[in-house]
Design an enzyme around this catalytic site. Structure first.
Site, PDB file in Angstrom:
ATOM      1  N   HIS A 178       0.833  -1.212   0.000  1.00  0.00           N
ATOM      2  CA  HIS A 178       0.000   0.000   0.000  1.00  0.00           C
ATOM      3  C   HIS A 178       0.868   1.264   0.000  1.00  0.00           C
ATOM      4  O   HIS A 178       1.204   1.807   1.047  1.00  0.00           O
ATOM      5  CB  HIS A 178      -0.897  -0.038   1.245  1.00  0.00           C
ATOM      6  N   LEU A 229       2.240   6.722  -4.801  1.00  0.00           N
ATOM      7  CA  LEU A 229       3.409   7.312  -5.474  1.00  0.00           C
ATOM      8  C   LEU A 229       3.069   8.623  -6.187  1.00  0.00           C
ATOM      9  O   LEU A 229       3.968   9.321  -6.649  1.00  0.00           O
ATOM     10  CB  LEU A 229       4.026   6.308  -6.454  1.00  0.00           C
ATOM     11  N   HIS A 244     -10.953  -0.129   0.930  1.00  0.00           N
ATOM     12  CA  HIS A 244     -10.827   0.958   1.912  1.00  0.00           C
ATOM     13  C   HIS A 244     -12.174   0.974   2.634  1.00  0.00           C
ATOM     14  O   HIS A 244     -13.159   1.468   2.103  1.00  0.00           O
ATOM     15  CB  HIS A 244     -10.557   2.272   1.169  1.00  0.00           C
ATOM     16  N   ASN A 287      -6.503   8.907   7.221  1.00  0.00           N
ATOM     17  CA  ASN A 287      -7.755   8.193   6.994  1.00  0.00           C
ATOM     18  C   ASN A 287      -7.476   6.710   6.755  1.00  0.00           C
ATOM     19  O   ASN A 287      -6.798   6.384   5.777  1.00  0.00           O
ATOM     20  CB  ASN A 287      -8.477   8.794   5.768  1.00  0.00           C
ATOM     21  N   ASP A 298       0.796   2.537   3.783  1.00  0.00           N
ATOM     22  CA  ASP A 298      -0.103   3.634   3.375  1.00  0.00           C
ATOM     23  C   ASP A 298       0.688   4.933   3.267  1.00  0.00           C
ATOM     24  O   ASP A 298       0.211   6.010   3.650  1.00  0.00           O
ATOM     25  CB  ASP A 298      -1.301   3.792   4.329  1.00  0.00           C
TER      26      ASP A 298
HETATM   27  O1  DOR Z   1      -4.842   9.016   4.837  1.00  0.00           O
HETATM   28  C1  DOR Z   1      -5.028   8.574   3.718  1.00  0.00           C
HETATM   29  N1  DOR Z   1      -4.413   9.106   2.657  1.00  0.00           N
HETATM   30  N2  DOR Z   1      -5.852   7.546   3.560  1.00  0.00           N
HETATM   31  C2  DOR Z   1      -6.227   7.120   2.345  1.00  0.00           C
HETATM   32  O2  DOR Z   1      -6.988   6.181   2.268  1.00  0.00           O
HETATM   33  C3  DOR Z   1      -5.730   7.799   1.136  1.00  0.00           C
HETATM   34  C4  DOR Z   1      -4.454   8.460   1.402  1.00  0.00           C
HETATM   35  C5  DOR Z   1      -4.048   9.409   0.311  1.00  0.00           C
HETATM   36  O3  DOR Z   1      -4.140   9.098  -0.877  1.00  0.00           O
HETATM   37  O4  DOR Z   1      -3.564  10.510   0.652  1.00  0.00           O
END
Ligand code: DOR
Length: 425
Positions: free
Chosen positions: A56, A59, A177, A276, A303
Site C-alpha cells: 500500500h 506514489l 478501503h 484516513n 499507506d
Molecule cells: O490518509 C489517507 N491518505 N488515507 C487514504 O486512504 C488515502 C491516502 C491518500 O491518498 O492521501
C-alpha cells in the site's frame, strides 16, 4: 556485475554467517566464505532480511509529481529496506485503464530502485459507479492482480459483489478501503472522547467495521479474495477473526502509524496527524498489535501518503489525510515488535509478496534465490529529520523522534540500491 560479500551477518535472526551476492542471486551462505573479487561489507551486528514488500504505497505519479514521483517514492522505499511496492490507483488521471497502469509500471522499471507493481482502480475515476476495465488492466504489461479504490470505499454492495466476481477469473484481489461514507460525512478524526472534547466531527469505528463485515460476507458468498486496507479498530479485528475462522479468503493489513499513535495526537491540531482511517484509541492499538502477532492481521503496509506542503500545512479541517511511511516503517515495526525477525520478515516481506504474487520477493536469503534483500543495523538509533527524507514530501508524523534501527544496504536483483545507508542513485 560487482559481487558483494556480507560477512558475519545474521540472516533473519539466525547465528552470524557470511552471505555472497553474485550475478543477481544469493550465491552462497555459510561461514568463512571468500571471494577475492567481491566488495566486502562487514555485517557484524547486522541482520539480513528478505527485501520488504509494501502492499500500500501512494506514489502520486501521474498528476501530483510535486508531492512524489515514481522515482522519488521508489528511492524512499529502497532507503526503507523495500524491494517491491504496490502503487495505489488514486493518481490523476486515476489508474483505471491499461494505459495508466502501464505508465506507472514503466516508470517503475526506469527508476529501477524497487519493483513497482501497480494496483488498478475498481471503479472508473474512483467514483463508485461503474467497474473499471479490470480485465484489460490484468492483461496489460503491468499484469494487475490487486484492485482498489483506496481513499474511497466501494460502498455500493452490488458493485462490490460484481468486482469480487470479476477478479475471481484470474485469482485477483479486491483491496477495500473500509469506510461507510454516510457514517463519516464531515469527519475529522476518530469519534470518541477526544473528538468530543475538541469539538471535531468524529469518524466512528463502526463505519469501518460495518463495511468489513459486509465484505467478508460478500467474499464468502462469491468465493473470492478480499484484502482489507489499513485496519484500525479492535472491532474490525474481531470481524476478521471470525471470518478467518470460517475460512473466508480474506487478508488484512495494518499501518505502522495505527500500531503506534493514538487520537490523542489530534490535541496538537497539527495536521500531520490527520489520516484516513484516523488514529484510534490506545485499546485499538493494543488489539491491532495482538492481531498482528497472532496472524489475524497478515501484513504491515505503510499507506505511504505524501502530500505537498500547501495540502498539509494548513488548518486541520482543510488538510489532506495521510502520512509518509516508507522510510520509517521498519523502525516502527522494530519499536513495536522488538527484534522478532521472523515475525517482521513474515509481516513485512513474505506474506505481502505472497498476497501480491510477486515472485522473487519475500524469499529468505538462501543459495540460488534472487538477491532481493535488505540489511539492517538494529542497534543504531536515528532521529527523523523531515528535510533529510528522500520523499518529495515532508509529512512524517515522526519528525524529530528518535527511532531504533537503520537500513544499511538494500539489494534489488543483486544490485545495491542503498549502500552505507545512502541511495546509490
Ligand atoms: O490518509 C489517507 N491518505 N488515507 C487514504 O486512504 C488515502 C491516502 C491518500 O491518498 O492521501
Amino acid at each position: 556485475m560487482t559481487a558483494y560479500l556480507i560477512t558475519s551477518v545474521s540472516v533473519v535472526g539466525a547465528a552470524p554467517t557470511d552471505l555472497l551476492i553474485r550475478d543477481r542471486v544469493v550465491a552462497e551462505v555459510g561461514p568463512g566464505l571468500t571471494a577475492p573479487d567481491a566488495t566486502v561489507i562487514d555485517g557484524t551486528g547486522l541482520v539480513a532480511l528478505p527485501g520488504l514488500v509494501d502492499l500500500h504505497t501512494h506514489l502520486r505519479e501521474p498528476g501530483r509529481e510535486d508531492a512524489e514521483t515514481v522515482e522519488s517514492g521508489s528511492r524512499a522505499a529502497a532507503l526503507g529496506g523495500y524491494t517491491a511496492v504496490c502503487a495505489m490507483a488514486n493518481t490523476s488521471p486515476v489508474a483505471d485503464t491499461a494505459g495508466v497502469v502501464e505508465q506507472v509500471w514503466r516508470l517503475g522499471r526506469e527508476a529501477n530502485l524497487v519493483d513497482v507493481q501497480p494496483i488498478g482502480a475498481v471503479t472508473v475515476g474512483l467514483a463508485g459507479e461503474r467497474l473499471a476495465e479490470l480485465g484489460a488492466m490484468a492483461d496489460s504489461a503491468a499484469r494487475v492482480r490487486i484492485f482498489s479504490d483506496d481513499g474511497h470505499c466501494v460502498a455500493d454492495p452490488k458493485l462490490m459483489r460484481r468486482a469480487l466476481e470479476y477478479v475471481k477469473a484470474f485469482d485477483g484481489i479486491i483491496a477495500q478501503h473500509a469506510e461507510e461514507p454516510r457514517l463519516t460525512e464531515g469527519a475529522q478524526m476518530h469519534e470518541g472522547e477526544v473528538s468530543t472534547r475538541l469539538g471535531l466531527i468524529g469518524w466512528p469505528a463502526v463505519a469501518e467495521e460495518a463495511i468489513i463485515a459486509r465484505d467478508v460476507l460478500l467474499a464468502e458468498h462469491v468465493g473470492s479474495r478480499l484484502h482489507v486496507c489499513h485496519v484500525s479498530t479492535a472491532g474490525s479485528v474481531e470481524v476478521l477473526r471470525q471470518a478467518k475462522a470460517r475460512g473466508v479468503r480474506v487478508t488484512a493489513e495494518v499501518t505502522p502509524h495505527h500500531l503506534l499513535l493514538t487520537d490523542v495526537k489530534a490535541e496538537t491540531y497539527d495536521p500531520v496527524f490527520k489520516v484516513n482511517p484516523p488514529l484510534r484509541t490506545a485499546a485499538d492499538v493494543t488489539a491491532l498489535r495482538a492481531a498482528l502477532a497472532d496472524g489475524v492481521i497478515d501484513v504491515i503496509a505503510t499507506d505511504h501518503a505524501p502530500h505537498a506542503v500547501e495540502d498539509k500545512e494548513c488548518e486541520w479541517a482543510y488538510a489532506r489525510p495521510g502520512m509518509l511511511g516508507l522510510e520509517t516503517a521498519l523502525s516502527i515495526a522494530l519499536d513495536v515488535l522488538g527484534p522478532q525477525w521472523d515475525l517482521i520478515a513474515e509481516r513485512m516481506s513474505r506474506t505481502p509478496a505472497r498476497i501480491a504474487g510477486l515472485t522473487g520477493h519475500g524469499v529468505d536469503p538462501a543459495p540460488g534465490v534472487p538477491a532481493n534483500l535488505t540489511v539492517i543495523d538494529p542497534a543504531a538509533r536515528r532521529t527523523i529529520e523531515p528535510a533529510e527524507l528522500a520523499s518529495r514530501s515532508r509529512n512524517t508524523p515522526y519528525a524529530r523522534m528518535t527511532l531504533p534501527g537503520r537500513i544499511v544496504a538494500t539489494f534489488l536483483r543483486g544490485e545495491p540500491t542503498v549502500l552505507d545507508g545512502k541511495a546509490t542513485k
